[in-house]
Design an enzyme around this catalytic site. Structure first.
Site, mmCIF file in Angstrom:
data_model
loop_
_atom_site.group_PDB
_atom_site.id
_atom_site.type_symbol
_atom_site.label_atom_id
_atom_site.label_comp_id
_atom_site.label_asym_id
_atom_site.label_seq_id
_atom_site.Cartn_x
_atom_site.Cartn_y
_atom_site.Cartn_z
ATOM 1 C CG ASP A 1 -71.758 -55.860 20.044
ATOM 2 O OD1 ASP A 1 -70.668 -55.682 20.610
ATOM 3 O OD2 ASP A 1 -72.685 -55.021 20.082
ATOM 4 C CG PHE B 1 -73.309 -61.748 21.859
ATOM 5 C CD1 PHE B 1 -73.348 -62.372 23.093
ATOM 6 C CD2 PHE B 1 -72.477 -62.268 20.875
ATOM 7 C CE1 PHE B 1 -72.553 -63.488 23.361
ATOM 8 C CE2 PHE B 1 -71.690 -63.384 21.119
ATOM 9 C CZ PHE B 1 -71.717 -63.999 22.356
ATOM 10 C CG ASP C 1 -79.137 -60.711 23.979
ATOM 11 O OD1 ASP C 1 -78.305 -59.917 23.498
ATOM 12 O OD2 ASP C 1 -79.285 -60.876 25.210
ATOM 13 C CB SER C 2 -78.526 -64.943 27.174
ATOM 14 O OG SER C 2 -77.806 -63.789 27.533
ATOM 15 C CB CYS D 1 -67.193 -53.301 24.376
ATOM 16 S SG CYS D 1 -68.028 -54.613 25.268
ATOM 17 C CG ASN E 1 -74.700 -69.802 25.565
ATOM 18 O OD1 ASN E 1 -73.959 -69.256 24.741
ATOM 19 N ND2 ASN E 1 -74.260 -70.260 26.720
ATOM 20 C CB ALA E 2 -74.312 -66.185 21.231
#
Ligand code: SAH
Length: 377
Positions: A278, A209, A230-231, A318, A257-258
């Site tokens: 993240d 991410f 990252d996507s 987050c 896709n992570a």
């Protein structure tokens, strides 16, 4: 409100008088004693957001005073950066207002309530006086505005906003797209965590991410190589431009896709020395916490399986509704499943220019935990 929290909910409000959407209203308790002045929302469950505990005019001079205080605090805490959060809503006693500064001269504003939206012309005026911006952009494309029946929109409010603003922080240069980038451009709240991650990073690193490459570019100098996933193709294009702008050549940018990347590395028997996770907020509401917890357990488990002994995991969340205690518990479970002992080496949060107001728990949202894989018994 007696607890020091500035919100009053719809069910607590007995008389609304003639209050119109976004008005500044006087608030009084059941006995008629004045409690201060607040912004009124006609549609949100949060009907009143207190602006002051004194009954005072909420005018240009009021916003100038609040902005000056907010800025004075940033002068104390912002280091090594020409880009930072100037106003962080409730934490700066300006509920519903966010102002970020990029490159020292370009500003992004979010007015997230009917009150702040209505006050925008006055806020702009005050911002002009206190910060003398070269440009101001509104990034009001945020879902919370729907609760206030406000439109989702992005527009230039003042000056000529450059397509890309060049920013400098932590000794690196960044291209930021204020109108189209994620959040208000980039993730300013992770700025200090990048430096912390770089202190621990070594060997082969995986940054899941990555968005525009914050963690990767900080870690690159300490690592043999970084794989950054990252996507979003757009974010990765900016990340790659940032890398070349800073002369960094050992990051491999990968659009994927992570979750799949982590699983793929495991099946291929690959290992890493440093992994950053993240992910986006898996939940923005209390009701979806269980699903979010499953998401955090899953990525942390997948990452832990790839880490060598002595390896480092930087694991962020987050989601305000997932507390640090919950995240620690989830990661402890994942570590047990992965057969790894973890040592907590740092417990971090959002950068200091996103201050946490103790009486407003919602102002604490970012967790950044750093672990080292200890030798097993
Ligand atoms: N670490 C970044 C911020 C990450 S925000 C920084 O410091 O700048 C979350 C990112 O996850 C976004 O860039 C989004 O595009 C990406 N994303 C969301 N779902 C994803 C997935 N399943 N796989 C990979 N990336 C994903």
């Amino acid at each position: 409100m007696a607890s020091g929290h500035p919100w009053l909910f719809s069910s607590d409000v007995v008389h609304r008088g003639a209050a119109q959407p976004g008005d500044v209203v006087r608030v009084a308790d059941a006995g008629g004693r004045p409690l201060g002045v607040a912004h009124y929302s006609s549609t949100s469950q949060i009907t009143l957001r207190l602006l002051s505990r004194r009954v005072e005019p909420v005018d240009r001079a009021f916003y100038v005073r609040r902005l000056e205080r907010a800025l004075a605090f940033r002068r104390q805490v912002v280091r090594e950066s020409d880009s930072y959060r100037v106003v962080f809503g409730e934490a700066d006693l300006l509920p519903g207002l966010v102002i970020d500064c990029y490159g020292g001269a370009h500003y992004v504003v979010q007015t997230l309530t009917q009150g702040m939206d209505k006050a925008l012309p006055v806020i702009l005026d005050a911002l002009g006086e206190v910060c003398a911006p070269a440009s101001v952009v509104a990034r009001n494309d945020v879902a919370v505005r729907e609760k206030e029946s406000l439109p989702l929109e992005t527009r230039v409010l003042w000056g000529e906003a450059p397509e890309r603003v060049e920013c400098r922080f932590n000794g690196l240069t960044w291209q930021v797209d204020l109108l189209g980038g994620q959040k208000t451009g980039i993730y300013l709240d992770q700025r200090e965590n990048y430096v912390a991650a770089a202190r621990w990073a070594r060997g082969k690193a995986l940054d899941c991410f990555t968005s525009t490459g914050g963690f990767s570019l900080h870690m690159a100098g300490r690592c043999e190589g970084v794989e950054a996933v990252d996507s979003s193709a757009g974010a990765l294009a900016t990340a790659a431009a940032n890398a070349s702008r800073n002369g960094i050549g050992n990051v491999h940018w990968r659009e994927a896709n992570a979750f799949d990347v982590l699983a793929g590395h495991h099946s291929a028997g690959r290992h890493f020395d440093t992994i950053v996770l993240d992910p986006p907020a898996f939940t923005k509401s209390r009701d979806a916490v269980e699903g979010a917890i499953r998401g955090y357990r899953e990525i942390n488990l997948r990452a832990l399986k790839l880490l060598r002994a002595g390896g480092v995991l930087v694991s962020c969340s987050c989601s305000h509704h997932v507390s640090e205690a919950m995240l620690l518990e989830v990661i402890a479970e994942a570590a047990l499943d992965a057969g790894k002992q973890l040592r907590v080496v740092e417990r971090r949060s959002q950068a200091a220019d996103h201050p946490i107001l103790l009486t407003v728990p919602e102002t604490l949202y970012l967790k950044c935990l750093v672990f080292q894989v200890a030798e097993s018994y």
